[in-house]
Motif scaffolding. Sequence first.
Motif, PDB file in Angstrom:
ATOM      1  N   GLY A 108       0.760  -1.244   0.000  1.00 35.61           N
ATOM      2  CA  GLY A 108       0.000   0.000   0.000  1.00 35.61           C
ATOM      3  C   GLY A 108       0.789   1.292   0.000  1.00 35.61           C
ATOM      4  O   GLY A 108       0.204   2.364   0.090  1.00 35.61           O
ATOM      5  N   TRP A 109       2.111   1.222  -0.110  1.00 37.52           N
ATOM      6  CA  TRP A 109       2.881   2.464  -0.173  1.00 37.52           C
ATOM      7  C   TRP A 109       2.588   3.151  -1.502  1.00 37.52           C
ATOM      8  O   TRP A 109       2.568   2.510  -2.549  1.00 37.52           O
ATOM      9  CB  TRP A 109       4.373   2.185  -0.088  1.00 37.52           C
ATOM     10  N   SER A 110       2.390   4.448  -1.465  1.00 34.83           N
ATOM     11  CA  SER A 110       2.245   5.194  -2.705  1.00 34.83           C
ATOM     12  C   SER A 110       3.619   5.337  -3.346  1.00 34.83           C
ATOM     13  O   SER A 110       4.660   5.202  -2.678  1.00 34.83           O
ATOM     14  CB  SER A 110       1.652   6.579  -2.445  1.00 34.83           C
ATOM     15  N   LEU A 111       3.625   5.616  -4.649  1.00 31.96           N
ATOM     16  CA  LEU A 111       4.905   5.793  -5.339  1.00 31.96           C
ATOM     17  C   LEU A 111       5.682   6.962  -4.745  1.00 31.96           C
ATOM     18  O   LEU A 111       6.910   6.900  -4.617  1.00 31.96           O
ATOM     19  CB  LEU A 111       4.655   6.023  -6.833  1.00 31.96           C
ATOM     20  N   LYS A 112       4.972   8.020  -4.347  1.00 29.35           N
ATOM     21  CA  LYS A 112       5.633   9.187  -3.742  1.00 29.35           C
ATOM     22  C   LYS A 112       6.311   8.801  -2.426  1.00 29.35           C
ATOM     23  O   LYS A 112       7.453   9.184  -2.170  1.00 29.35           O
ATOM     24  CB  LYS A 112       4.607  10.295  -3.500  1.00 29.35           C
ATOM     25  N   GLU A 113       5.605   8.032  -1.584  1.00 33.56           N
ATOM     26  CA  GLU A 113       6.197   7.602  -0.323  1.00 33.56           C
ATOM     27  C   GLU A 113       7.426   6.739  -0.560  1.00 33.56           C
ATOM     28  O   GLU A 113       8.449   6.881   0.129  1.00 33.56           O
ATOM     29  CB  GLU A 113       5.164   6.810   0.493  1.00 33.56           C
ATOM     30  N   LEU A 114       7.323   5.836  -1.519  1.00 40.63           N
ATOM     31  CA  LEU A 114       8.438   4.939  -1.815  1.00 40.63           C
ATOM     32  C   LEU A 114       9.641   5.709  -2.345  1.00 40.63           C
ATOM     33  O   LEU A 114      10.787   5.459  -1.937  1.00 40.63           O
ATOM     34  CB  LEU A 114       7.996   3.881  -2.825  1.00 40.63           C
ATOM     35  N   MET A 115       9.402   6.665  -3.221  1.00 35.74           N
ATOM     36  CA  MET A 115      10.493   7.460  -3.773  1.00 35.74           C
ATOM     37  C   MET A 115      11.198   8.267  -2.688  1.00 35.74           C
ATOM     38  O   MET A 115      12.429   8.362  -2.664  1.00 35.74           O
ATOM     39  CB  MET A 115       9.966   8.391  -4.864  1.00 35.74           C
ATOM     40  N   GLU A 116      10.425   8.840  -1.769  1.00 30.56           N
ATOM     41  CA  GLU A 116      11.025   9.634  -0.696  1.00 30.56           C
ATOM     42  C   GLU A 116      11.839   8.753   0.247  1.00 30.56           C
ATOM     43  O   GLU A 116      12.925   9.136   0.694  1.00 30.56           O
ATOM     44  CB  GLU A 116       9.931  10.367   0.084  1.00 30.56           C
ATOM     45  N   TYR A 117      11.328   7.550   0.545  1.00 31.26           N
ATOM     46  CA  TYR A 117      12.016   6.671   1.489  1.00 31.26           C
ATOM     47  C   TYR A 117      13.313   6.122   0.897  1.00 31.26           C
ATOM     48  O   TYR A 117      14.361   6.131   1.537  1.00 31.26           O
ATOM     49  CB  TYR A 117      11.097   5.518   1.876  1.00 31.26           C
ATOM     50  N   VAL A 118      13.222   5.658  -0.346  1.00 35.69           N
ATOM     51  CA  VAL A 118      14.387   5.037  -0.976  1.00 35.69           C
ATOM     52  C   VAL A 118      15.367   6.082  -1.496  1.00 35.69           C
ATOM     53  O   VAL A 118      16.574   5.857  -1.508  1.00 35.69           O
ATOM     54  CB  VAL A 118      13.929   4.089  -2.114  1.00 35.69           C
ATOM     55  N   GLY A 119      14.849   7.246  -1.923  1.00 39.88           N
ATOM     56  CA  GLY A 119      15.729   8.300  -2.399  1.00 39.88           C
ATOM     57  C   GLY A 119      15.730   8.492  -3.897  1.00 39.88           C
ATOM     58  O   GLY A 119      16.633   9.118  -4.448  1.00 39.88           O
ATOM     59  N   TRP A 120      14.709   7.953  -4.590  1.00 40.57           N
ATOM     60  CA  TRP A 120      14.606   8.173  -6.031  1.00 40.57           C
ATOM     61  C   TRP A 120      14.093   9.582  -6.298  1.00 40.57           C
ATOM     62  O   TRP A 120      13.193  10.061  -5.618  1.00 40.57           O
ATOM     63  CB  TRP A 120      13.650   7.173  -6.669  1.00 40.57           C
ATOM     64  N   LYS A 121      14.633  10.226  -7.330  1.00 39.56           N
ATOM     65  CA  LYS A 121      14.201  11.573  -7.693  1.00 39.56           C
ATOM     66  C   LYS A 121      13.338  11.584  -8.948  1.00 39.56           C
ATOM     67  O   LYS A 121      12.653  12.563  -9.216  1.00 39.56           O
ATOM     68  CB  LYS A 121      15.428  12.475  -7.916  1.00 39.56           C
ATOM     69  N   ASP A 122      13.409  10.512  -9.725  1.00 39.23           N
ATOM     70  CA  ASP A 122      12.689  10.471 -10.990  1.00 39.23           C
ATOM     71  C   ASP A 122      11.761   9.264 -11.018  1.00 39.23           C
ATOM     72  O   ASP A 122      12.155   8.157 -10.639  1.00 39.23           O
ATOM     73  CB  ASP A 122      13.689  10.395 -12.149  1.00 39.23           C
ATOM     74  N   VAL A 123      10.532   9.459 -11.463  1.00 36.41           N
ATOM     75  CA  VAL A 123       9.537   8.390 -11.457  1.00 36.41           C
ATOM     76  C   VAL A 123       9.982   7.214 -12.317  1.00 36.41           C
ATOM     77  O   VAL A 123       9.821   6.054 -11.942  1.00 36.41           O
ATOM     78  CB  VAL A 123       8.177   8.923 -11.962  1.00 36.41           C
ATOM     79  N   ARG A 124      10.573   7.502 -13.474  1.00 32.55           N
ATOM     80  CA  ARG A 124      10.997   6.425 -14.365  1.00 32.55           C
ATOM     81  C   ARG A 124      12.080   5.568 -13.720  1.00 32.55           C
ATOM     82  O   ARG A 124      12.142   4.356 -13.937  1.00 32.55           O
ATOM     83  CB  ARG A 124      11.471   6.996 -15.698  1.00 32.55           C
ATOM     84  N   SER A 125      12.943   6.180 -12.916  1.00 28.51           N
ATOM     85  CA  SER A 125      13.953   5.404 -12.199  1.00 28.51           C
ATOM     86  C   SER A 125      13.289   4.456 -11.210  1.00 28.51           C
ATOM     87  O   SER A 125      13.657   3.282 -11.089  1.00 28.51           O
ATOM     88  CB  SER A 125      14.908   6.343 -11.447  1.00 28.51           C
ATOM     89  N   ALA A 126      12.279   4.963 -10.511  1.00 32.85           N
ATOM     90  CA  ALA A 126      11.587   4.143  -9.516  1.00 32.85           C
ATOM     91  C   ALA A 126      10.839   2.996 -10.163  1.00 32.85           C
ATOM     92  O   ALA A 126      10.859   1.858  -9.669  1.00 32.85           O
ATOM     93  CB  ALA A 126      10.624   5.016  -8.710  1.00 32.85           C
ATOM     94  N   MET A 127      10.179   3.263 -11.291  1.00 33.99           N
ATOM     95  CA  MET A 127       9.354   2.245 -11.921  1.00 33.99           C
ATOM     96  C   MET A 127      10.167   1.058 -12.399  1.00 33.99           C
ATOM     97  O   MET A 127       9.657  -0.052 -12.512  1.00 33.99           O
ATOM     98  CB  MET A 127       8.578   2.853 -13.091  1.00 33.99           C
ATOM     99  N   ARG A 128      11.457   1.256 -12.685  1.00 36.03           N
ATOM    100  CA  ARG A 128      12.279   0.138 -13.136  1.00 36.03           C
ATOM    101  C   ARG A 128      12.467  -0.907 -12.049  1.00 36.03           C
ATOM    102  O   ARG A 128      12.802  -2.050 -12.330  1.00 36.03           O
ATOM    103  CB  ARG A 128      13.648   0.647 -13.604  1.00 36.03           C
ATOM    104  N   TYR A 129      12.282  -0.504 -10.798  1.00 34.68           N
ATOM    105  CA  TYR A 129      12.475  -1.436  -9.686  1.00 34.68           C
ATOM    106  C   TYR A 129      11.188  -2.150  -9.279  1.00 34.68           C
ATOM    107  O   TYR A 129      11.222  -3.064  -8.476  1.00 34.68           O
ATOM    108  CB  TYR A 129      13.021  -0.690  -8.462  1.00 34.68           C
ATOM    109  N   LEU A 130      10.063  -1.691  -9.787  1.00 32.38           N
ATOM    110  CA  LEU A 130       8.785  -2.240  -9.350  1.00 32.38           C
ATOM    111  C   LEU A 130       8.303  -3.314 -10.298  1.00 32.38           C
ATOM    112  O   LEU A 130       8.276  -3.128 -11.514  1.00 32.38           O
ATOM    113  CB  LEU A 130       7.738  -1.123  -9.262  1.00 32.38           C
ATOM    114  N   ASP A 131       7.911  -4.445  -9.755  1.00 34.55           N
ATOM    115  CA  ASP A 131       7.324  -5.503 -10.559  1.00 34.55           C
ATOM    116  C   ASP A 131       5.822  -5.320 -10.594  1.00 34.55           C
ATOM    117  O   ASP A 131       5.231  -4.606  -9.789  1.00 34.55           O
ATOM    118  CB  ASP A 131       7.655  -6.878  -9.957  1.00 34.55           C
ATOM    119  N   GLU A 132       5.174  -6.009 -11.529  1.00 33.86           N
ATOM    120  CA  GLU A 132       3.720  -5.973 -11.597  1.00 33.86           C
ATOM    121  C   GLU A 132       3.134  -6.623 -10.348  1.00 33.86           C
ATOM    122  O   GLU A 132       3.732  -7.521  -9.761  1.00 33.86           O
ATOM    123  CB  GLU A 132       3.245  -6.741 -12.831  1.00 33.86           C
ATOM    124  N   PRO A 133       1.932  -6.201  -9.911  1.00 33.13           N
ATOM    125  CA  PRO A 133       1.300  -6.842  -8.771  1.00 33.13           C
ATOM    126  C   PRO A 133       1.045  -8.306  -9.048  1.00 33.13           C
ATOM    127  O   PRO A 133       1.109  -8.767 -10.182  1.00 33.13           O
ATOM    128  CB  PRO A 133      -0.018  -6.067  -8.627  1.00 33.13           C
TER     129      PRO A 133
END
Length: 420
Positions: free
Chosen positions: A271-296
Motif C-alpha cells: 500500500g505504499w504510494s509511489l511518492k512515499e516509496l520514492m522519498e524513502y528510498v531516495g529516487w528523484k525520478d519516477v521512471r527510475s523508480a518504476m524500473r524497480y517495481l514488478d507488476e502486482p
Amino acid sequence: MTNVDRYLDAAVRDNTRRSYANAIRHFEVEWGGLLPASPQNVARYLAENAEKLAPSTLRHRLAAIANWHAQQGFVDPTRASVVRHVLKGIRAVHTSKARQARPLQVEGLTLVDDAIRAAIASEHSDRPALLRNLRDRAFLLVGFWRGFRTDDLLGLRVENVTVAPGEGLDLYLPRSKTDRQADGRHFKVPALSRLCPVTAYQDWITEAGLTSGPVFRAIDRWGHVGEDALHPNSVIALLRSAFSRADVAFSEEYSGHSLRRGFAGWAAANGWSLKELMEYVGWKDVRSAMRYLDEPGISLRDRFEAGLATKSAIPTDAPQASPPPVQNIKLDVRAILTRFGRSMGHPKRARELIEKTCLEPYAVKRKGSSEYGICLKQADVEDLDEFAYALLDDMHRIAENNQCFLEAQVRRPDTDTSWD
C-alpha cells in the motif's frame, strides 16, 4: 598528494573511479587502443565489441573515454557524429531486454534469516563463522529494509550510525549515487518485531568490537576483522552463498540490487504510494523508480476480466477515446559564462556552441541573456537525473574548451527540482 589532487580525488565516487579505470584498461590494454584516441578509432572499438558487450556497457565505456580525454585536456572523440551513429546502430541491431536482479521476497529473506540464526546458535566455538554470519545477517536486513544499494551499504561507517534500541537506526551517508553535490543525507530504518535490522546491526557491531570505520568488512580465516570495507566484487558471492545455504530457489540470480528491488516490491504490495516509496528510498525520478517495481501479483488476464465485469460494453458506434497526449517535460536552464582572464576566453563562442549543440535539439526558447527554456518528451528520457547531469557536463566541457567559467543550473519548474 597536493591539496588540489586531494580535492579532485574526493570529487569522484570510488565506484566511478574504479569502473572508469577498468573501462580504460579494456580499451587500451585488452583491445589495444591508443590514447588520446581518434573518433574513427573509438567507432571501431564500439563496432568490434558490439556482439560481446551490452549497449549499456558500451555507453559506460564511452563515458570513461570521454572523461579521460577531458581530464588530460584533449578533445573528446566520443562527441563525434561517427561515434554517436555507430552506437545508435548497435542499439538498433543488438536489441535485448535489460537484465535485472531477481528481487528478494520477504519469504526468501525469512528463510535466509532463519538459516543464519540457526548457524549463529551452533557456531559459538567457531569465531570466524560466527562473525561472518552476524555480519551477513546485518548486511541483509539493513540493506533490505532501507532499500540501499551495495555501495551505500559499503559506505556506512560506525561513527555515522546512531542506534536507538527498540526504536530504530539513523544512518548518515556523506555521499551517494544521487547525491551529486555530496551534501550528505540521513536515512532512518525502524526496529521491527521480526527480521529486525536494529538488533542485527547491534549484534554484529558488538561481537566485532567496532567503534569506528566501515560497518561491513572482510573477515579472514582466523576471525580477524579487516580495517577496510568489503570489496564490491565480493558482495554477490556473499549473498548467493547465504541464499544457497538457506536453500532459496534461484540463488545464483541474486545480487546486491535484489535487496533494493525486493523492498520496493514489498512496499508497493503493502500500500505504499509511489511518492512515499520514492522519498524513502531516495529516487528523484519516477521512471527510475518504476524500473524497480514488478507488476502486482494479479495476472494480466484477471485484471482485464475484472474490468469487463464492472463496466458495461461500449457501443460499437460510440466515439473512440482519443489517444493520451504526449507528456512533455519542461526545464529551465541557466548558463552564465565569464572569461578565465582578461586576455583569454571566448564567452560568445562558448554560448553559441552551447545553444547549438546542447539546447537546440530540445526546442530551446531564450528567456533572457543567460536563461533558456527547453522541452523534451518524457518517453525519450529514461532517467531525468542522468539527462540533466549529462547536459551540464556537456555545457561545462564546452565552456572549458573555450577558456570560460560556467555557472549553470537545470531546473524543473513543475516539481521545483534542480540540478547544478
